[in-house]
Design an enzyme around this catalytic site. Sequence first.
Site, PDB file in Angstrom:
ATOM      1  N   ASN A 223      45.265  37.386  43.562  1.00  0.00           N
ATOM      2  CA  ASN A 223      45.904  36.564  42.530  1.00  0.00           C
ATOM      3  C   ASN A 223      46.647  37.450  41.544  1.00  0.00           C
ATOM      4  O   ASN A 223      46.658  38.673  41.676  1.00  0.00           O
ATOM      5  CB  ASN A 223      44.860  35.675  41.849  1.00  0.00           C
ATOM      6  N   ASP A 293      37.862  32.635  44.740  1.00  0.00           N
ATOM      7  CA  ASP A 293      36.818  31.642  45.020  1.00  0.00           C
ATOM      8  C   ASP A 293      36.400  31.681  46.488  1.00  0.00           C
ATOM      9  O   ASP A 293      35.279  31.347  46.841  1.00  0.00           O
ATOM     10  CB  ASP A 293      37.327  30.238  44.694  1.00  0.00           C
ATOM     11  N   LYS A 303      45.145  44.672  62.869  1.00  0.00           N
ATOM     12  CA  LYS A 303      46.245  43.905  62.281  1.00  0.00           C
ATOM     13  C   LYS A 303      46.573  42.691  63.159  1.00  0.00           C
ATOM     14  O   LYS A 303      46.735  42.842  64.383  1.00  0.00           O
ATOM     15  CB  LYS A 303      47.463  44.823  62.150  1.00  0.00           C
ATOM     16  N   ILE A 321      30.014  34.973  40.605  1.00  0.00           N
ATOM     17  CA  ILE A 321      29.379  36.172  40.018  1.00  0.00           C
ATOM     18  C   ILE A 321      28.723  35.859  38.674  1.00  0.00           C
ATOM     19  O   ILE A 321      27.553  36.162  38.444  1.00  0.00           O
ATOM     20  CB  ILE A 321      30.409  37.317  39.868  1.00  0.00           C
ATOM     21  N   VAL A 322      29.486  35.230  37.803  1.00  0.00           N
ATOM     22  CA  VAL A 322      28.973  35.015  36.444  1.00  0.00           C
ATOM     23  C   VAL A 322      27.774  34.052  36.453  1.00  0.00           C
ATOM     24  O   VAL A 322      26.773  34.275  35.767  1.00  0.00           O
ATOM     25  CB  VAL A 322      30.125  34.587  35.498  1.00  0.00           C
ATOM     26  N   LYS A 355      27.494  26.957  34.178  1.00  0.00           N
ATOM     27  CA  LYS A 355      27.192  28.359  34.543  1.00  0.00           C
ATOM     28  C   LYS A 355      26.171  28.988  33.615  1.00  0.00           C
ATOM     29  O   LYS A 355      25.919  30.189  33.690  1.00  0.00           O
ATOM     30  CB  LYS A 355      28.490  29.171  34.545  1.00  0.00           C
TER      31      LYS A 355
END
Length: 418
Positions: A223, A293, A303, A321-322, A355
């Site tokens: 991203n 995500d 390849k 993760i958090v 979370k």
Amino acid sequence: MSFDLSVIPHKNIILAVTGGIAAYKSAILVRRLKDFGFDVRVVMTHGAQAFITPLTFQALSGNPVHTELLNPEAEAGMGHIELARWADLVLVAPASCDTIAKFANGLADDLLSTLYLATKAPVWVAPAMNQQMWAAKATQRNLQTLVEDGVHVIMPDAGEQACGDVGLGRMPEPEDLAKQVAAYFHKAQRAIAEKFGLLAGKRVTITAGPTREAIDPVRYISNHSTGKMGFSLAAACYAAGAKVTLVAGPVSLDTPNGVDRINVKSAMQMLDVSMNQLKEGCDIFIATAAVADYRVAEVAEHKIKKSGDELAVSLVKNPDIVATIAHQQQRPFMVGFAAETQNVEEYAAGKLVAKKLDMIACNDVSRPDIGFASDENAMTVFFAQSYHMEKRELEKASKQEISQQLVEAIHDALLQKS
Ligand SMILES: Cc1cc2nc3c(=O)[nH]c(=O)nc-3n(C[C@H](O)[C@H](O)[C@H](O)COP(=O)(O)O)c2cc1C
């Protein structure tokens, strides 16, 4: 550095109420002290109980009221020594002539006078009495002794008194007394912060940048995150006295001075390194990374060759993760970030709860002036329900300035946790 008087350290206050007509004001004082987030326990003399009942204070403080010294039951619970140790400050309001005289002479024949001798906490007295009793030589002599003994004497107000006299002797308004106590702890905190830094001695882990999810040895999904926010925060935390480790995805940024850096690529690696940081000791975890995500279900060993018009790549969900770290038993103070393009605040508030974060900073990345690659940012910070503050707006500013404001927000929230 700005300090907000509503944000004060968590502290234990003993409010001692003695037998004066102003005892009714102490009921409001409990409320005002609690408004500042203090934990309040009330000690009453026998005299005080002739003016107001322990039940009132029990209901208002949410704690049992302490009235007896020679009581085996009370001593089995929180006796005079435990109370003396528990207190961060003892506020005697109203302080009667009688109690002031006891303090000045070292008597220890009831719970309050014994507690006074037994505590190391600062003792504040707010004398309240008839103006003639205030002016009496013995009272002034006793007060002078208390000042010499290190007690803080709050001057009474002048005005009309319950007995009809006019003069000095009225107990200050509960709002003023509570504010003075809050300001005292503020000042002490500020002195510490100015000397050592807002996050002095804290171990901070910050994730930053994007993650890269391999498709084959030469291609990946990623991203636009540049890592600027996380790197800037790392610098701000270090400047605030913290020991900082940056867990950085692939970004082209220099490591801020004094900061340890661990480079990772994928979300799974970022999780591994983060969990390791937790084991090594982490007080504050700040998740700024834009973690993918999903990852590719099966990364091709070689390849992938161009063949048909379409290519299907199957993705599987990455661990959050958090949320994983926030759900650990020994969890650090958790700070999340929410970069959203619509309903920003609503999503952020939802993430905070889902979370189990302590704090979340959200920004609208659809805005071109504060988006991913921008040097500026503007944010709204939300705090978990257990904190005294709900949200804080950080005005549009450079990422450095926003980082400094975030450090202050973390510091303020932590004050209420300790
Ligand atoms: C109606 C009434 C009002 C009183 N108001 C005060 C007062 O405002 N301040 C004070 O020092 N004493 C006042 N006293 C005297 C105290 O109640 C008395 O000295 C008592 O022994 C105080 O005990 P304590 O210090 O253990 O609470 C008052 C007494 C009565 C009967």
